[in-house]
Design an enzyme around this catalytic site. Structure first.
Site, PDB file in Angstrom:
ATOM      1  N   SER A  72     -12.138   5.100  -6.031  1.00 37.36           N
ATOM      2  CA  SER A  72     -12.650   5.154  -4.656  1.00 37.36           C
ATOM      3  C   SER A  72     -13.626   6.317  -4.520  1.00 37.36           C
ATOM      4  O   SER A  72     -13.538   7.310  -5.241  1.00 37.36           O
ATOM      5  CB  SER A  72     -11.504   5.337  -3.670  1.00 37.36           C
ATOM      6  OG  SER A  72     -10.556   4.317  -3.815  1.00 37.36           O
TER       7      SER A  72
HETATM    8  N1  SAH Z   1      -6.556   5.250  -6.226  1.00 38.67           N
HETATM    9  C1  SAH Z   1      -7.305   4.638  -7.265  1.00 38.67           C
HETATM   10  C2  SAH Z   1      -7.953   3.364  -6.771  1.00 38.67           C
HETATM   11  C3  SAH Z   1      -8.000   2.343  -7.829  1.00 38.67           C
HETATM   12  S1  SAH Z   1      -8.502   0.742  -7.340  1.00 38.67           S
HETATM   13  C4  SAH Z   1      -8.325   5.579  -7.878  1.00 38.67           C
HETATM   14  O1  SAH Z   1      -8.670   6.568  -7.238  1.00 38.67           O
HETATM   15  O2  SAH Z   1      -8.737   5.334  -9.003  1.00 38.67           O
HETATM   16  C5  SAH Z   1      -6.981  -0.019  -6.894  1.00 38.67           C
HETATM   17  C6  SAH Z   1      -5.936  -0.169  -7.957  1.00 38.67           C
HETATM   18  O3  SAH Z   1      -4.881  -0.948  -7.404  1.00 38.67           O
HETATM   19  C7  SAH Z   1      -6.393  -0.892  -9.211  1.00 38.67           C
HETATM   20  O4  SAH Z   1      -6.186  -0.071 -10.315  1.00 38.67           O
HETATM   21  C8  SAH Z   1      -5.497  -2.147  -9.244  1.00 38.67           C
HETATM   22  O5  SAH Z   1      -5.135  -2.538 -10.545  1.00 38.67           O
HETATM   23  C9  SAH Z   1      -4.291  -1.688  -8.456  1.00 38.67           C
HETATM   24  N2  SAH Z   1      -3.486  -2.764  -7.889  1.00 38.67           N
HETATM   25  C10 SAH Z   1      -3.894  -3.924  -7.304  1.00 38.67           C
HETATM   26  N3  SAH Z   1      -2.840  -4.655  -6.906  1.00 38.67           N
HETATM   27  C11 SAH Z   1      -1.721  -3.946  -7.247  1.00 38.67           C
HETATM   28  C12 SAH Z   1      -0.317  -4.174  -7.096  1.00 38.67           C
HETATM   29  N4  SAH Z   1       0.178  -5.276  -6.517  1.00 38.67           N
HETATM   30  N5  SAH Z   1       0.530  -3.222  -7.562  1.00 38.67           N
HETATM   31  C13 SAH Z   1       0.066  -2.094  -8.153  1.00 38.67           C
HETATM   32  N6  SAH Z   1      -1.243  -1.824  -8.319  1.00 38.67           N
HETATM   33  C14 SAH Z   1      -2.141  -2.732  -7.864  1.00 38.67           C
END
Ligand code: SAH
Length: 221
Positions: A72
């Site tokens: 993000s």
């Molecule tokens: N906070 C992170 C944002 C990553 S993007 C950062 O700063 O890098 C969102 C993430 O949510 C992705 O890595 C994706 O794989 C994860 N995600 C999506 N659905 C999910 C679920 N049901 N349970 C756990 N993680 C999930």
């Protein structure tokens, strides 16, 4: 922390000075919580992205982290952290979607304990290594579908979703303590950030600004 390790300290576009400029920009964008700003000044964001992208780590944009996922933007991390804290220290936070682990590391400075769940195994493995490197020892990670929460961890005073849901999973809402708050993007094509506050009577929803997150997906990968 970083004085000993030049990779963590950074140089040029990844230096402390670049990080300070990012903080100034966040202030101009309206972020006021000094505890959040301090955490983001101290956590080296560049180590959470590929070396090839490190020089762009402090720009105000999201960046690819592999597996079709993104880190993000600094503003989004700051905004969600500020909403999560609402001016108070956090005790126990649950993050759904560890991704590269940057938001997790920022949270680790804002809360006594951080629990984080990621569905993509290799992403989580990489995030774990970074969190160890930064000595974020108050973080527990789990490779799981986060829609069910973090089993056996009890209730949380804050839950942060970093992937967009199409509805708020009831299992997650049930993991909020009374007085707790959830910060989460909701929607598919069009998404908004929501703040949900659990009162003794209800889950009070406030719709905030429009946002763009990757989708919350079921199952493991
Ligand atoms: N906070 C992170 C944002 C990553 S993007 C950062 O700063 O890098 C969102 C993430 O949510 C992705 O890595 C994706 O794989 C994860 N995600 C999506 N659905 C999910 C679920 N049901 N349970 C756990 N993680 C999930």
């Amino acid at each position: 922390m970083s004085a000993m390790n030049p990779r963590l300290t950074g140089i040029g576009m990844t230096s402390q000075r670049t990080r300070v400029r990012m903080i100034e920009r966040l202030r101009q964008q309206g972020i006021q919580d000094e505890v959040v700003l301090t955490s983001m000044r101290e956590i080296p964001r560049h180590i959470f992205v590929d070396d090839a992208l490190a020089s762009r780590a402090y720009e105000d944009c999201s960046l690819p982290i592999g597996f079709a996922q993104t880190i993000s933007s600094p503003y989004t991390v700051a905004r969600m952290s500020e909403l999560a804290r609402s001016g108070k220290p956090l005790k126990k936070v649950l993050e759904i979607g560890t991704g590269c682990g940057y938001q997790t590391a920022v949270l680790s400075r804002l809360a006594t304990e951080v629990y984080t769940v990621e569905r993509i195994g290799p992403l989580l493995a990489r995030a774990r290594r970074k969190l160890v490197e930064l000595k974020c020892s108050n973080v527990r990670t789990q490779h799981a579908d986060g829609s069910q929460g973090f089993p056996d961890a009890g209730l949380f005073d804050c839950i942060l979703l970093t992937a967009a849901a199409t509805h708020f999973p009831q299992d997650l809402l049930d993991h909020l303590e009374i007085g707790g708050r959830m910060v989460a993007p909701l929607g598919s094509e069009e998404q908004h950030l929501y703040l949900i506050e659990r009162t003794p009577q209800e889950f009070k929803e406030t719709c905030l600004e429009s946002v763009k997150f990757v989708p919350l997906l079921p199952g493991l990968s």
